[in-house]
Design an enzyme around this catalytic site. Structure first.
Site, mmCIF file in Angstrom:
data_model
loop_
_atom_site.group_PDB
_atom_site.id
_atom_site.type_symbol
_atom_site.label_atom_id
_atom_site.label_comp_id
_atom_site.label_asym_id
_atom_site.label_seq_id
_atom_site.Cartn_x
_atom_site.Cartn_y
_atom_site.Cartn_z
ATOM 1 N N ARG A 257 46.786 42.836 36.903
ATOM 2 C CA ARG A 257 45.704 43.795 36.645
ATOM 3 C C ARG A 257 46.229 45.013 35.877
ATOM 4 O O ARG A 257 45.843 46.152 36.147
ATOM 5 C CB ARG A 257 45.046 44.255 37.964
ATOM 6 C CG ARG A 257 44.331 43.170 38.729
ATOM 7 C CD ARG A 257 43.133 42.613 37.951
ATOM 8 N NE ARG A 257 42.306 41.751 38.773
ATOM 9 C CZ ARG A 257 42.513 40.457 38.971
ATOM 10 N NH1 ARG A 257 43.538 39.854 38.379
ATOM 11 N NH2 ARG A 257 41.692 39.747 39.712
ATOM 12 N N SER B 21 36.211 42.538 42.965
ATOM 13 C CA SER B 21 37.175 43.116 43.908
ATOM 14 C C SER B 21 37.226 44.620 43.697
ATOM 15 O O SER B 21 37.488 45.081 42.586
ATOM 16 C CB SER B 21 38.576 42.569 43.645
ATOM 17 O OG SER B 21 38.626 41.187 43.850
ATOM 18 N N GLU C 98 40.524 48.821 42.066
ATOM 19 C CA GLU C 98 40.710 48.080 40.817
ATOM 20 C C GLU C 98 39.802 48.651 39.728
ATOM 21 O O GLU C 98 40.256 48.861 38.602
ATOM 22 C CB GLU C 98 40.422 46.597 41.053
ATOM 23 C CG GLU C 98 40.648 45.771 39.825
ATOM 24 C CD GLU C 98 40.228 44.333 39.993
ATOM 25 O OE1 GLU C 98 39.085 44.026 39.630
ATOM 26 O OE2 GLU C 98 41.037 43.523 40.472
HETATM 27 N N1 EPU Z 1 40.465 36.759 52.820
HETATM 28 C C1 EPU Z 1 40.059 37.278 54.005
HETATM 29 N N2 EPU Z 1 38.798 37.791 54.113
HETATM 30 C C2 EPU Z 1 37.940 37.781 53.070
HETATM 31 C C3 EPU Z 1 38.341 37.234 51.851
HETATM 32 C C4 EPU Z 1 39.620 36.729 51.727
HETATM 33 O O1 EPU Z 1 40.822 37.298 54.978
HETATM 34 O O2 EPU Z 1 36.820 38.271 53.234
HETATM 35 C C5 EPU Z 1 41.837 36.233 52.726
HETATM 36 C C6 EPU Z 1 41.881 34.747 52.831
HETATM 37 O O3 EPU Z 1 42.991 34.394 53.613
HETATM 38 C C7 EPU Z 1 42.117 34.280 51.418
HETATM 39 C C8 EPU Z 1 42.894 35.440 50.818
HETATM 40 O O4 EPU Z 1 42.383 36.594 51.468
HETATM 41 O O5 EPU Z 1 42.840 33.123 51.373
HETATM 42 C C9 EPU Z 1 42.713 35.567 49.338
HETATM 43 O O6 EPU Z 1 41.312 35.627 49.028
HETATM 44 P P1 EPU Z 1 40.789 35.172 47.583
HETATM 45 O O7 EPU Z 1 41.294 33.838 47.263
HETATM 46 O O8 EPU Z 1 39.333 35.403 47.528
HETATM 47 O O9 EPU Z 1 41.559 36.124 46.595
HETATM 48 P P2 EPU Z 1 41.714 37.700 46.537
HETATM 49 O O10 EPU Z 1 43.165 37.998 46.497
HETATM 50 O O11 EPU Z 1 40.934 38.361 47.619
HETATM 51 C C10 EPU Z 1 41.797 37.707 43.933
HETATM 52 C C11 EPU Z 1 41.191 38.500 42.822
HETATM 53 C C12 EPU Z 1 39.787 38.021 42.522
HETATM 54 C C13 EPU Z 1 39.825 36.546 42.182
HETATM 55 C C14 EPU Z 1 40.448 35.788 43.365
HETATM 56 C C15 EPU Z 1 40.634 34.314 43.084
HETATM 57 C C16 EPU Z 1 42.231 40.670 42.991
HETATM 58 C C17 EPU Z 1 42.056 42.125 43.350
HETATM 59 N N3 EPU Z 1 41.165 39.908 43.176
HETATM 60 O O12 EPU Z 1 41.046 38.022 45.115
HETATM 61 O O13 EPU Z 1 39.335 38.733 41.384
HETATM 62 O O14 EPU Z 1 38.540 36.042 41.900
HETATM 63 O O15 EPU Z 1 41.768 36.330 43.634
HETATM 64 O O16 EPU Z 1 41.687 34.132 42.218
HETATM 65 O O17 EPU Z 1 43.312 40.288 42.542
HETATM 66 C C18 EPU Z 1 38.217 40.702 40.699
HETATM 67 O O18 EPU Z 1 39.306 41.064 40.248
HETATM 68 O O19 EPU Z 1 37.175 41.409 40.585
HETATM 69 C C19 EPU Z 1 38.149 39.444 41.415
HETATM 70 C C20 EPU Z 1 37.057 39.020 42.033
#
Ligand code: EPU
Length: 346
Positions: A168, A241, A338
């Site tokens: 990012r 996010s 972000e």
């Molecule tokens: N999780 C929770 N609670 C939740 C959601 C997630 O505990 O409500 C835990 C789960 O264990 C899950 C882990 O967090 O496995 C990761 O969640 P997720 O795969 O949704 O990924 P993220 O790290 O929360 C990032 C990006 C997203 C992108 C997803 C998928 C960032 C800040 N966000 O989210 O990007 O879609 O990975 O690759 O890096 C964005 O930047 O606006 C965005 C949506």
């Protein structure tokens, strides 16, 4: 000035930010052809300076009004500018809606952007925060970024290395006022090199009965996951996010993992550093699905702040601060927004 440059005084911005909060720009200047930038920048109101460059408004929070002219680059051409039969360079103007570009490339059999389907926003904004999802960051496919440098009036083409992409992050974030991104070139291929390492993606393809996916199958799976997990900004205001996943020293990650074995910990791309799941920590603090009047946290994803109707940017920022404070109190980790916050300090 010609129609390629349109100036609106006291422009409402509510429909130009995906949170859907009220804000107004003293002037909004829309430039459809980047070649007209020198002319637009030397005339009022942009001669006063640019308070904000607005893309799709999907990665910002208006906690107040921008304090000067707002510039939007609205050019929307897409073209293949080089093609050796396998590898092709696709050039898209900054104003091209990101998902339209993804579909345009897939329709022509060009692979590389499929994991990034359905991300809101414009193409010009994509390199700035190096958008990423489902195991891929856009910087990996970027060939060059075309920029205009207002201070010199020069146009430059920055190759991928010069963009210094990180999680990012890019040179455009650190030197925010130096360049205006006018177009982006992508190096794509007709030979798919599918990236299925993100666990949920393989599961989604398996659930759909797709054993040997092509790039379109991957995009369809990504679209399905996003629709399930992330609220549609057209229905419920949000900016994806709201927090970045924090990057901490490996020793701190190990200590946290010992105390919280379920905490997801990822590689951070740098030796001795680890990336922690902000969503998991926010969830553990009990915020998921929280609602207070019209501000809240999505029920489907703890990282996503939402506007249930008439929330103000200041209210959303206040909630974000309370969330960050509670994560810090419980885990000793600072999380940061972000999206860009306009009109207030984080
Ligand atoms: N999780 C929770 N609670 C939740 C959601 C997630 O505990 O409500 C835990 C789960 O264990 C899950 C882990 O967090 O496995 C990761 O969640 P997720 O795969 O949704 O990924 P993220 O790290 O929360 C990032 C990006 C997203 C992108 C997803 C998928 C960032 C800040 N966000 O989210 O990007 O879609 O990975 O690759 O890096 C964005 O930047 O606006 C965005 C949506």
């Amino acid at each position: 000035m010609s129609e390629a440059v349109r100036v609106t005084r006291d422009a409402p911005l509510r429909t130009r930010n995906t949170f859907g909060v009220d804000a107004r720009a003293p002037w909004l200047v829309e430039v459809a052809d980047a070649a007209r930038l020198p002319e637009a920048l030397s005339a009022p109101p942009l001669r006063l300076g640019i308070a904000l460059v607005l893309g799709g408004g999907s990665n910002l929070l208006f906690a107040g009004d921008p304090d000067g002219p707002v510039l939007a680059l609205t050019g929307d051409r897409i073209a293949v500018i080089d093609d050796d039969g396998d590898r092709a360079i696709v050039r898209a103007d900054a104003g091209v809606e990101w998902h339209r570009l993804v579909l345009w490339t897939l329709d022509r059999g060009l692979c590389g952007l499929e994991n990034l389907a359905l991300i809101p926003g414009t193409t010009g904004a994509a390199p700035i925060q190096n958008i990423g999802a489902y195991g891929v960051e856009v910087g990996e496919t970027i060939h060059a970024v075309e920029v205009f440098e207002p201070s010199t009036g020069q146009v430059h083409r920055l190759g991928r290395d010069a963009c210094r992409f990180g999680y990012r992050d890019s040179v455009f974030k650190h030197d925010a006022d130096r360049y205006l991104v006018t177009a982006v070139e992508f190096a794509l291929s007709r030979t798919p090199a599918l990236r299925l390492d993100y666990a949920g993606l393989g599961d989604e393809l398996a659930a759909r009965g797709v054993a040997t996916p092509d790039a379109r199958d991957v995009a369809d799976a990504v679209i399905a996951i996003r629709r399930r997990k992330l609220p549609d900004p057209a229905v419920l205001g949000n900016a994806g996010s709201f927090f970045k996943n924090p990057i901490v020293p490996a020793a701190q990650a190990d200590a946290l993992l010992a105390a919280h074995p379920a905490l997801p910990v990822f590689r951070a791309g740098a030796a001795g550093r680890r990336k922690l799941s902000a969503a998991w920590m926010i969830d553990a603090c009990g915020w998921k699905g929280h609602r207070d009047g019209d501000v809240g946290v999505a029920a489907s994803h703890a990282l996503v702040l939402v506007n249930h109707g008439r929330a103000t940017g200041a209210q959303l920022l206040d909630l974000a601060r309370r969330i960050a404070d509670s994560v810090h109190a419980r885990f000793g980790v600072a999380i940061e927004p972000e999206p860009r916050v306009i009109g207030a300090q984080w």
